[in-house]
Design a protein around this motif. Structure first.
Motif, mmCIF file in Angstrom:
data_model
loop_
_atom_site.group_PDB
_atom_site.id
_atom_site.type_symbol
_atom_site.label_atom_id
_atom_site.label_comp_id
_atom_site.label_asym_id
_atom_site.label_seq_id
_atom_site.Cartn_x
_atom_site.Cartn_y
_atom_site.Cartn_z
ATOM 1 N N MET A 1 -24.168 -59.362 -13.576
ATOM 2 C CA MET A 1 -23.520 -58.071 -13.795
ATOM 3 C C MET A 1 -24.230 -57.371 -14.956
ATOM 4 S SD MET A 1 -19.723 -57.234 -15.494
ATOM 5 C CE MET A 1 -18.801 -58.213 -14.391
ATOM 6 N N ARG A 2 -24.617 -56.132 -14.749
ATOM 7 C CA ARG A 2 -25.116 -55.298 -15.842
ATOM 8 C C ARG A 2 -23.877 -54.694 -16.482
ATOM 9 N NH1 ARG A 2 -29.120 -56.922 -17.970
ATOM 10 N NH2 ARG A 2 -29.278 -54.972 -19.074
ATOM 11 N N PHE A 6 -21.263 -51.178 -15.768
ATOM 12 C CA PHE A 6 -19.921 -51.543 -15.307
ATOM 13 C C PHE A 6 -18.858 -50.890 -16.182
ATOM 14 C CE2 PHE A 6 -16.185 -54.269 -15.822
ATOM 15 C CZ PHE A 6 -15.713 -54.295 -14.520
ATOM 16 N N ILE A 7 -19.024 -50.981 -17.502
ATOM 17 C CA ILE A 7 -18.068 -50.370 -18.432
ATOM 18 C C ILE A 7 -17.992 -48.865 -18.201
ATOM 19 C CG2 ILE A 7 -17.616 -49.836 -20.868
ATOM 20 C CD1 ILE A 7 -18.792 -52.634 -21.535
ATOM 21 N N GLU A 8 -19.150 -48.219 -18.120
ATOM 22 C CA GLU A 8 -19.188 -46.762 -17.914
ATOM 23 C C GLU A 8 -18.498 -46.365 -16.615
ATOM 24 O OE1 GLU A 8 -23.310 -45.792 -20.334
ATOM 25 O OE2 GLU A 8 -23.422 -46.328 -18.203
ATOM 26 N N ASP A 34 -30.779 -58.668 -25.619
ATOM 27 C CA ASP A 34 -30.226 -58.166 -24.360
ATOM 28 C C ASP A 34 -29.076 -59.035 -23.861
ATOM 29 O OD1 ASP A 34 -31.642 -60.414 -23.646
ATOM 30 O OD2 ASP A 34 -32.659 -59.486 -21.943
ATOM 31 N N GLY A 35 -28.371 -59.655 -24.789
ATOM 32 C CA GLY A 35 -27.311 -60.591 -24.439
ATOM 33 C C GLY A 35 -26.098 -59.978 -23.768
ATOM 34 N N GLN A 36 -25.967 -58.648 -23.836
ATOM 35 C CA GLN A 36 -24.821 -57.960 -23.238
ATOM 36 C C GLN A 36 -23.500 -58.587 -23.679
ATOM 37 O OE1 GLN A 36 -25.509 -56.264 -19.095
ATOM 38 N NE2 GLN A 36 -26.422 -58.302 -18.942
ATOM 39 N N SER A 37 -23.408 -58.869 -24.966
ATOM 40 C CA SER A 37 -22.232 -59.586 -25.452
ATOM 41 C C SER A 37 -21.348 -58.771 -26.388
ATOM 42 C CB SER A 37 -22.678 -60.859 -26.170
ATOM 43 O OG SER A 37 -23.512 -60.528 -27.267
ATOM 44 N N HIS A 38 -21.899 -57.753 -27.034
ATOM 45 C CA HIS A 38 -21.166 -56.953 -28.012
ATOM 46 C C HIS A 38 -21.317 -55.476 -27.674
ATOM 47 C CE1 HIS A 38 -21.680 -60.761 -30.097
ATOM 48 N NE2 HIS A 38 -20.786 -60.384 -30.988
ATOM 49 N N LEU A 68 -14.802 -58.727 -19.822
ATOM 50 C CA LEU A 68 -14.256 -59.464 -20.959
ATOM 51 C C LEU A 68 -14.067 -60.947 -20.641
ATOM 52 C CD1 LEU A 68 -11.697 -56.802 -22.196
ATOM 53 C CD2 LEU A 68 -13.850 -57.450 -23.301
ATOM 54 N N ALA A 69 -13.893 -61.272 -19.376
ATOM 55 C CA ALA A 69 -13.748 -62.669 -18.969
ATOM 56 C C ALA A 69 -15.102 -63.351 -18.831
ATOM 57 C CB ALA A 69 -13.007 -62.751 -17.637
ATOM 58 N N GLY A 70 -16.166 -62.567 -18.873
ATOM 59 C CA GLY A 70 -17.507 -63.116 -18.687
ATOM 60 C C GLY A 70 -18.384 -62.919 -19.901
#
Length: 105
Positions: A1-2, A6-8, A34-38, A68-70
């Protein structure tokens, strides 16, 4: 998942914001850039009219539950009604510096 798209997409679809800014701040924290964590989200929507801050945050958390679950470890939320945003002179809020925590990376 990018995560950022997704958030946007979720927030645009469900809140029809007047203003939306999604910033990937993963590079400011331990782990890969590029951790897509924060993430930091600033969203201005009339959907927040009459809601207290906690209700707004719960609504955003619900909309972003899959992320948030991932991969998302932290989500800074700045939620405003259009009138509140006008009073702030439409200025986004900077995130604080990372205060620790580590990721295997």
């Amino acid at each position: 998942m990018r995560v950022k798209p997704f958030i946007e997409q979720q927030l645009n679809t469900e809140l029809t914001p007047e203003y939306l800014e999604v910033v990937d701040e993963s590079y400011m924290h331990s782990g890969p850039d590029d951790g897509q964590s924060h993430f930091k989200v600033t969203v201005v929507s009339s959907a927040f009219e009459g809601q207290r801050l906690i209700a707004r945050h719960r609504q955003v958390n619900t909309l972003l539950a899959d992320a948030l679950a991932g991969p998302v470890h932290a989500l800074a939320m700045h939620t405003y009604t259009p009138a509140e945003w006008q009073q702030r002179n439409q200025v986004s809020v900077d995130s604080p510096a990372c205060r620790g925590g580590s990721q295997a990376g």
